[in-house]
Design a protein around this motif. Structure first.
Motif, mmCIF file in Angstrom:
data_model
loop_
_atom_site.group_PDB
_atom_site.id
_atom_site.type_symbol
_atom_site.label_atom_id
_atom_site.label_comp_id
_atom_site.label_asym_id
_atom_site.label_seq_id
_atom_site.Cartn_x
_atom_site.Cartn_y
_atom_site.Cartn_z
ATOM 1 N N ASN A 199 6.480 12.575 2.176
ATOM 2 C CA ASN A 199 5.870 11.789 3.252
ATOM 3 C C ASN A 199 5.558 10.365 2.807
ATOM 4 O O ASN A 199 5.779 9.399 3.560
ATOM 5 C CB ASN A 199 4.590 12.481 3.732
ATOM 6 N N ALA A 200 5.034 10.238 1.590
ATOM 7 C CA ALA A 200 4.692 8.905 1.087
ATOM 8 C C ALA A 200 5.952 8.060 0.909
ATOM 9 O O ALA A 200 5.962 6.861 1.218
ATOM 10 C CB ALA A 200 3.941 9.015 -0.236
ATOM 11 N N THR A 201 7.024 8.678 0.420
ATOM 12 C CA THR A 201 8.282 7.949 0.243
ATOM 13 C C THR A 201 8.858 7.520 1.588
ATOM 14 O O THR A 201 9.354 6.392 1.744
ATOM 15 C CB THR A 201 9.298 8.823 -0.511
ATOM 16 N N ALA A 202 8.798 8.424 2.581
ATOM 17 C CA ALA A 202 9.298 8.092 3.924
ATOM 18 C C ALA A 202 8.498 6.947 4.536
ATOM 19 O O ALA A 202 9.061 6.034 5.161
ATOM 20 C CB ALA A 202 9.236 9.326 4.817
ATOM 21 N N LEU A 203 7.174 6.989 4.337
ATOM 22 C CA LEU A 203 6.329 5.918 4.858
ATOM 23 C C LEU A 203 6.642 4.593 4.169
ATOM 24 O O LEU A 203 6.697 3.536 4.821
ATOM 25 C CB LEU A 203 4.855 6.280 4.662
ATOM 26 N N GLU B 124 9.847 3.264 5.565
ATOM 27 C CA GLU B 124 9.660 2.715 6.906
ATOM 28 C C GLU B 124 8.950 1.363 6.843
ATOM 29 O O GLU B 124 9.338 0.412 7.539
ATOM 30 C CB GLU B 124 8.854 3.690 7.753
ATOM 31 N N ALA B 125 7.902 1.290 6.009
ATOM 32 C CA ALA B 125 7.185 0.019 5.869
ATOM 33 C C ALA B 125 8.099 -1.059 5.300
ATOM 34 O O ALA B 125 8.075 -2.217 5.747
ATOM 35 C CB ALA B 125 5.957 0.208 4.971
ATOM 36 N N ALA B 126 8.918 -0.671 4.327
ATOM 37 C CA ALA B 126 9.850 -1.634 3.736
ATOM 38 C C ALA B 126 10.897 -2.078 4.753
ATOM 39 O O ALA B 126 11.296 -3.250 4.789
ATOM 40 C CB ALA B 126 10.521 -1.022 2.512
ATOM 41 N N ALA B 127 11.351 -1.140 5.605
ATOM 42 C CA ALA B 127 12.346 -1.481 6.620
ATOM 43 C C ALA B 127 11.787 -2.455 7.639
ATOM 44 O O ALA B 127 12.457 -3.419 8.040
ATOM 45 C CB ALA B 127 12.841 -0.212 7.304
ATOM 46 N N ARG B 128 10.559 -2.198 8.069
ATOM 47 C CA ARG B 128 9.942 -3.104 9.047
ATOM 48 C C ARG B 128 9.692 -4.477 8.429
ATOM 49 O O ARG B 128 9.862 -5.508 9.082
ATOM 50 C CB ARG B 128 8.631 -2.506 9.555
ATOM 51 N N ARG B 129 9.296 -4.473 7.176
ATOM 52 C CA ARG B 129 9.087 -5.753 6.499
ATOM 53 C C ARG B 129 10.406 -6.495 6.343
ATOM 54 O O ARG B 129 10.481 -7.715 6.563
ATOM 55 C CB ARG B 129 8.459 -5.498 5.134
ATOM 56 N N SER B 130 11.462 -5.729 6.010
ATOM 57 C CA SER B 130 12.773 -6.341 5.838
ATOM 58 C C SER B 130 13.321 -6.902 7.150
ATOM 59 O O SER B 130 14.029 -7.913 7.150
ATOM 60 C CB SER B 130 13.754 -5.312 5.268
ATOM 61 N N SER B 131 12.961 -6.240 8.265
ATOM 62 C CA SER B 131 13.446 -6.735 9.554
ATOM 63 C C SER B 131 12.884 -8.106 9.880
ATOM 64 O O SER B 131 13.488 -8.881 10.632
ATOM 65 C CB SER B 131 13.068 -5.749 10.661
ATOM 66 N N ASN C 297 0.828 -1.211 0.000
ATOM 67 C CA ASN C 297 0.000 0.000 0.000
ATOM 68 C C ASN C 297 0.861 1.259 0.000
ATOM 69 O O ASN C 297 0.580 2.225 -0.718
ATOM 70 C CB ASN C 297 -0.926 0.010 1.222
ATOM 71 N N ALA C 298 1.905 1.233 0.828
ATOM 72 C CA ALA C 298 2.793 2.390 0.899
ATOM 73 C C ALA C 298 3.534 2.592 -0.416
ATOM 74 O O ALA C 298 3.741 3.726 -0.863
ATOM 75 C CB ALA C 298 3.782 2.218 2.049
ATOM 76 N N GLY C 299 3.920 1.495 -1.056
ATOM 77 C CA GLY C 299 4.598 1.600 -2.343
ATOM 78 C C GLY C 299 3.711 2.188 -3.418
ATOM 79 O O GLY C 299 4.154 3.002 -4.236
ATOM 80 N N ALA C 300 2.435 1.795 -3.411
ATOM 81 C CA ALA C 300 1.493 2.332 -4.388
ATOM 82 C C ALA C 300 1.290 3.826 -4.181
ATOM 83 O O ALA C 300 1.274 4.616 -5.129
ATOM 84 C CB ALA C 300 0.157 1.591 -4.295
ATOM 85 N N ASP C 301 1.141 4.239 -2.917
ATOM 86 C CA ASP C 301 0.940 5.662 -2.637
ATOM 87 C C ASP C 301 2.186 6.471 -2.978
ATOM 88 O O ASP C 301 2.087 7.596 -3.491
ATOM 89 C CB ASP C 301 0.579 5.856 -1.166
ATOM 90 N N ALA C 302 3.356 5.906 -2.710
ATOM 91 C CA ALA C 302 4.602 6.593 -3.059
ATOM 92 C C ALA C 302 4.714 6.765 -4.572
ATOM 93 O O ALA C 302 5.126 7.827 -5.062
ATOM 94 C CB ALA C 302 5.800 5.825 -2.521
#
Length: 697
Positions: A641-645, A648-655, A68-73
């Motif tokens: 903001n969308a790119t930052a989100l 962050e979402a990608a980082a949490r997923r990667s963790s 979702n975050a990727g689509a919005d970005a």
């Protein structure tokens, strides 16, 4: 022995999985593997362990958040990028060289010319700055359309990318399902598929569900199937050269079951959504606001120029195409205006005082009607000739004389907020080749002049840009605007189910869409032609993209550019004694009207999402400047903001899904020890067998 062997095999598999993870620690998009281990029983007794499956360490909630975050970005980034290009065309609002600063320079130049009305260089400077302003507006308008064209081209590319990604995802679905059937490791294909889905999510919003046979099913946020039961196919034919009147094709999708429908149904995010919004909303709004500003700038300059006169005045005054018959155009005037012929000394040779009163008029006291206007006027002008051809009123003085017009100071002529000369554009400073003013002064009882049976095709789209319906409406047999509106608004044969047309007090035709948000109207075909002007209904009333196309069509009158002495900086003085000059070369009062034109209270029509409003040109330009800059800033902030989100979402997923070297080293040690333990158990069993065999010997 069997228990030890199964343990050794399981440990080997676990070590191979750990090895794969460690090897791909720096591979972008790699998802950590997990080997699920379980106990193995035979006839109710423990018989060792086995690897049930090897899977990816995915988290569906984090995956959904990341997609979702990727689509919005993707959506916000492309909007910010392209809108920044539009904003940059106007330059720095605070700089002296910016687009809006040039407007102020026009009026400053006219002010200087008014102080020295006989100076040729000052006149030329004012003319050049005025022409430069409209040339710059045409350039900006062209760049806006180029941005729309770029967005349309990128849509074509995005559609091709979606088709390629969907095909690859579906092929991997087949590979994964086969691997599951034969019990082999499918995590490599699943990792590749996940990377494709991530790329797809930046183009449009997607939803993922896991298939029971292995693989995934991919749908848009609105539920349109992309892959999982076969690959869908997107189709888009780009428009090519883009103009404000361009009606774009739809992006169609054919699902595996053969159903074909618009992709934009319910499309909420992604790069494709951003491109559609920029192309169909943001850029047209900027073009529409620019066109409205330039139209009112031209109109206010023309208002002042029509109230003034050159010295000596021109022999011929040629009006603009009013898009009406003369009888219709004359109906509705009030007040008094005077047309004069003047010699080269500025002395009035003949005059015709026209007094409008309701539906009647007099010319030098002689009663006239709209039908007899030309004949009566020519009889009173003493050798001058007035004519009306193709929607244009022209007045020509005898040889050696010129034509000058002035309204009565106490009771000026007026229709739709314009004086007689201004309404017909007899002494316009700025001209255009097509109708640009849509406050026509028409009323419900006015004759529209279109031939019955001529057709106009409208297209209605919803908020997502999907086509709702195309409707063709024929001009009715009745010739009044009331008849035309009734036909247009008919719910069966007209557009009544989608919106309604109305005529405001200034004679402007306005469409109001139904629904929340309302449907959007555009014109895809217009076969109408007004008699005698020859203009279409779209051009006369500014339907659809006709309004936004105006900005590129304005220019200073050609004869004034060639001869600056024809610039009207004086005013006709009707109060002088007979035989006394009514025009003076030293008079700069007309120039002062031009210099103050930006301060007049001007009625701006609704444009680009802004409602109709009455304010000065300078204030409207200032607000438009702020709006362009504000929208560019908002678009940039949303993108940031969308790119930052997304990051962050990608980082949490990667963790969760990525490889942690510390964890993998712990697992490696654990499974090495497990392997050693199984090996020792095998060795112990072997020694026990050897001992037993030795005892039997």
């Amino acid at each position: 022995m069997n228990i030890a062997t199964s343990g050794m095999n399981a440990a080997q598999t676990q070590l191979r999985v750990v090895s794969d993870n460690v090897s791909n620690v720096n591979t972008p998009g790699y998802i950590r593997k997990i080997a699920d281990q379980q106990s193995w029983a035979s006839q109710g007794a423990g018989a060792g362990v086995e690897i049930a499956r090897i899977r990816l360490a995915t988290d569906r909630f984090l995956q959904a958040a990341s997609l979702n975050a990727g689509a919005d970005a993707g959506r916000q980034t492309v909007r910010a990028e392209l809108y920044n290009h539009i904003q940059s065309q106007f330059g720095d609002p605070g700089a002296d060289t910016g687009f809006f600063a040039q407007i102020d320079k026009i009026f400053s130049a006219f002010s200087t010319s008014a102080e020295n009305a006989t100076s040729g260089p000052l006149r030329q400077d004012a003319i050049w700055k005025t022409q430069a302003m409209f040339d710059e507006a045409a350039r900006v308008a062209k760049e806006i359309q180029s941005t729309r064209e770029e967005a349309d081209g990128r849509l074509r590319t995005a559609v091709d990318r979606v088709n390629g990604l969907v095909e690859q995802i579906e092929k991997l679905n087949v590979d994964i399902a086969k691997a599951n059937v034969v019990g082999t490791d499918s995590t490599g294909a699943e990792t590749a598929q996940a990377a494709l889905v991530n790329e797809l999510s930046e183009l449009l919003d997607v939803r993922i569900t896991t298939r029971s046979i292995g693989g995934i099913e991919v749908r848009t946020g609105a539920g349109i199937l992309l892959a999982g039961q076969g690959a869908s196919k997107l189709e888009y034919q780009r428009a090519g050269a883009v103009s404000p009147e361009t009606v774009f094709n739809e992006i169609m999708i054919t699902e595996p079951n053969g159903q074909r429908r618009p992709l934009t149904d319910g499309l909420a995010s992604g790069e494709i959504k951003g491109l559609l919004e920029l192309r169909d909303v943001d850029a047209p709004a900027a073009a529409d606001r620019l066109a409205e500003l330039m139209t009112r700038l031209a109109d206010e300059l023309n208002r002042a120029h029509n109230a003034s006169s050159a010295v000596p005045p021109p022999q011929v005054l040629n009006g603009r195409n009013v898009g009406q018959s003369l009888e219709t155009a004359l109906t509705g005037f009030t007040g008094t205006t005077t047309i004069t012929t003047v010699n080269d000394q500025g002395v009035i040779q003949s005059l015709a005082e026209i007094v409008f009163s309701g539906g009647t008029m007099t010319i030098n006291g002689v009663a006239a009607t709209p039908a007899t206007f030309l004949a009566t006027l020519n009889g009173q002008l003493g050798g001058a000739t007035a004519s009306f051809v193709d929607g244009r009123l022209s007045i020509e003085a005898p040889a050696g004389q010129g034509v000058a017009i002035a309204d009565d100071a106490a009771n000026p002529s007026s229709k739709a907020g314009r004086g007689f000369s201004h309404y017909f554009g007899l002494n316009d400073l700025v001209t255009t080749g097509r109708p640009a003013l849509y406050d026509t002064g028409l009323t419900l009882g006015s004759q529209h002049g279109f031939t019955p049976g001529e057709t106009l095709k409208f297209r209605f789209t919803d908020a997502s840009g999907s086509r709702i319906r195309d409707i063709s409406v024929a001009v009715p047999a009745g010739g009044t605007m009331s008849d035309l509106l009734a036909t247009l608004n008919d719910p069966v044969s007209g557009v009544g189910n989608h919106g309604s047309f109305s005529l405001n007090g200034a004679g402007e035709l306005i469409f109001t869409g139904h629904g929340a948000p309302p449907s959007t109207m555009s014109v895809v075909e217009d076969a109408t032609r007004q008699v005698p002007s020859g203009v279409s209904m779209s051009e006369l009333f500014g339907l659809s993209g006709a309004r936004a196309s105006r900005a590129g069509g304005f220019s200073v009158r050609a004869d004034i550019v060639k001869d600056p002495t024809k610039l009207a900086l004086a005013q006709l003085n009707l109060g002088v004694a007979p035989g006394t000059a009514a025009l003076s070369k030293n008079d700069g009062s007309g120039g002062r009207l031009l210099a103050k034109a930006d301060q007049n209270a001007t009625a701006f029509s609704a444009a680009g999402g802004a409602g109709s409003v009455s304010m000065s040109l300078s204030r409207y330009a200032s607000e438009f400047s702020g709006e362009i800059g504000g929208k560019a800033t908002i678009a940039k902030n949303r993108s940031t903001n969308a790119t930052a989100l997304y990051q962050e979402a990608a980082a949490r997923r990667s963790s969760v899904e990525g490889v942690n070297m510390d964890e993998e080293l712990v697992l490696m040690t654990t499974y090495q020890q497990a392997f050693n333990a199984s090996a020792r158990l095998i060795q112990a069993a072997s020694e026990m067998y050897d001992t037993l065999i030795g005892m039997m010997r």
